[in-house]
Design a protein around this motif. Structure first.
Motif, PDB file in Angstrom:
ATOM      1  N   GLY A  75       0.523  -1.407  -0.045  1.00 58.65           N
ATOM      2  CA  GLY A  75      -0.197   0.008   0.137  1.00 58.65           C
ATOM      3  C   GLY A  75       0.709   1.280   0.522  1.00 58.65           C
ATOM      4  N   ARG A  76       1.990   1.241  -0.464  1.00 55.96           N
ATOM      5  CA  ARG A  76       3.254   2.518  -0.573  1.00 55.96           C
ATOM      6  C   ARG A  76       2.613   3.603  -1.089  1.00 55.96           C
ATOM      7  N   HIS A  77       1.653   2.968  -2.303  1.00 53.31           N
ATOM      8  CA  HIS A  77       1.667   4.519  -3.170  1.00 53.31           C
ATOM      9  C   HIS A  77       0.300   5.291  -2.347  1.00 53.31           C
ATOM     10  N   GLY A  78      -0.773   4.461  -1.138  1.00 56.27           N
ATOM     11  CA  GLY A  78      -1.650   5.252  -0.750  1.00 56.27           C
ATOM     12  C   GLY A  78      -1.042   6.139   0.178  1.00 56.27           C
ATOM     13  N   PHE A  79       0.634   6.234   0.602  1.00 56.56           N
ATOM     14  CA  PHE A  79       1.867   6.655   1.871  1.00 56.56           C
ATOM     15  C   PHE A  79       0.842   8.723   1.336  1.00 56.56           C
ATOM     16  N   ARG A  80       0.543   9.205   2.025  1.00 52.97           N
ATOM     17  CA  ARG A  80       0.638  10.262   2.293  1.00 52.97           C
ATOM     18  C   ARG A  80       1.730  11.384   2.489  1.00 52.97           C
ATOM     19  N   PRO A  81       2.647  11.685   2.774  1.00 50.71           N
ATOM     20  CA  PRO A  81       3.773  12.716   3.621  1.00 50.71           C
ATOM     21  C   PRO A  81       3.164  13.777   4.298  1.00 50.71           C
ATOM     22  N   GLU A  82       2.085  14.867   3.449  1.00 52.51           N
ATOM     23  CA  GLU A  82       1.205  15.996   3.964  1.00 52.51           C
ATOM     24  C   GLU A  82       0.370  15.756   4.369  1.00 52.51           C
ATOM     25  N   ARG A  83       0.364  13.866   5.098  1.00 50.24           N
ATOM     26  CA  ARG A  83      -0.817  14.053   5.932  1.00 50.24           C
ATOM     27  C   ARG A  83      -0.233  13.095   7.347  1.00 50.24           C
ATOM     28  N   GLY A  84       0.765  13.347   7.229  1.00 48.52           N
ATOM     29  CA  GLY A  84       1.382  12.994   8.693  1.00 48.52           C
ATOM     30  C   GLY A  84       2.740  12.422   8.430  1.00 48.52           C
ATOM     31  N   ALA A  85       3.936  11.961   9.134  1.00 47.99           N
ATOM     32  CA  ALA A  85       5.286  11.067   8.952  1.00 47.99           C
ATOM     33  C   ALA A  85       4.716   9.428   8.658  1.00 47.99           C
ATOM     34  N   LEU A  86       5.641   9.034   7.657  1.00 41.27           N
ATOM     35  CA  LEU A  86       6.464   7.725   8.053  1.00 41.27           C
ATOM     36  C   LEU A  86       6.133   6.937   9.120  1.00 41.27           C
ATOM     37  N   GLY A  87       6.553   7.225  10.068  1.00 42.66           N
ATOM     38  CA  GLY A  87       5.829   6.431  11.355  1.00 42.66           C
ATOM     39  C   GLY A  87       4.976   6.042  11.340  1.00 42.66           C
ATOM     40  N   ALA A  88       4.580   7.725  11.744  1.00 40.07           N
ATOM     41  CA  ALA A  88       3.072   7.564  12.376  1.00 40.07           C
ATOM     42  C   ALA A  88       2.139   7.114  11.598  1.00 40.07           C
ATOM     43  N   TRP A  89       2.003   6.929   9.830  1.00 44.98           N
ATOM     44  CA  TRP A  89       1.656   6.622   8.741  1.00 44.98           C
ATOM     45  C   TRP A  89       1.707   4.451   9.103  1.00 44.98           C
ATOM     46  N   LEU A  90       3.158   3.889  10.198  1.00 44.48           N
ATOM     47  CA  LEU A  90       3.396   2.904  10.632  1.00 44.48           C
ATOM     48  C   LEU A  90       2.064   2.306  11.549  1.00 44.48           C
ATOM     49  N   VAL A  91       2.156   3.392  12.325  1.00 45.36           N
ATOM     50  CA  VAL A  91       1.219   2.980  13.624  1.00 45.36           C
ATOM     51  C   VAL A  91       0.164   2.861  13.162  1.00 45.36           C
TER      52      VAL A  91
END
Length: 202
Positions: A75-91
């Motif tokens: 789901g990496r293409h669904g990651f949006r840096p403007e919505r939050g940090a990578l660590g928070a996304w993984l959490v």
């Protein structure tokens, strides 16, 4: 004499940390396997610790950890840096996978309780012997399936989910879900057939 305050260095590590995280995020979106390996090394222990604390089971926590990073990669293409940090996304992914694991545990317990109730004398009187035997054989056969196959079939049987929906929920590729379903059903049929064969010998 220069009266301007000298720049402090206390903010450098957080800045460098943020920059490094941004580089890892770009690598993830770009399907860079080395970046993904670095992401796993950095956040893997955190994910596993969260899962262990919530589930209280090391093996389930390992499964959740694997599902989190498989889900992150796919789901990496669904990651949006403007919505939050990578660590928070993984959490966030970790929390969803923990909820799924707890729900799956609840379904297994409900399945076991249902089988137990169905096996009581009162129920045996009300149901035809063949129906009771089939139900017991099915529950027993399900319990002997590998975890992945059992999970897929329980979602299909008891939640009426399609294979596409199961794939989306678990983060497992659709082809793998189909394979688990096919193999699991084959094992169930074999187990039930063997049970019928044993029954005819009595």
């Amino acid at each position: 004499m220069n009266t301007h305050p000298r720049p402090t260095t206390t903010l450098v590590p957080p800045v460098e940390e943020t920059r490094h995280e941004e580089e890892l995020a770009r690598g993830l979106v770009g399907a860079d396997e080395e970046a993904f390996a670095a992401i796993y090394r950095r956040w893997g222990s955190l994910v596993h610790t969260m899962a262990t604390r919530s589930l209280g089971d090391t093996h389930e926590a390992e499964d959740v950890t694997q599902q989190v990073f498989i889900g992150a990669w796919r789901g990496r293409h669904g990651f949006r840096p403007e919505r939050g940090a990578l660590g928070a996304w993984l959490v966030g992914i970790t929390r969803r996978k923990i909820v799924d694991a707890l729900a799956a545990r609840g379904r297994r317990l409900a399945l076991a309780e249902s089988a137990s109730r169905d096996a009581t004398p009162a129920r045996l009187v009300q149901q035809a012997p063949d129906e009771v035997l089939d139900r017991i054989l099915l529950v027993e056969a399900l319990s002997r399936l590998p975890h992945a196959q059992r999970e897929v079939l329980c979602m299909a049987f008891y939640e009426d989910l399609t294979q596409v929906q199961i794939s989306e929920r678990t983060g497992v590729p659709l082809g793998t879900v189909k394979s688990h379903t096919r193999r699991g059903l084959h094992r169930l049929r074999t187990a039930v057939d063997q049970g019928d064969a044993h029954g005819t010998d009595i």
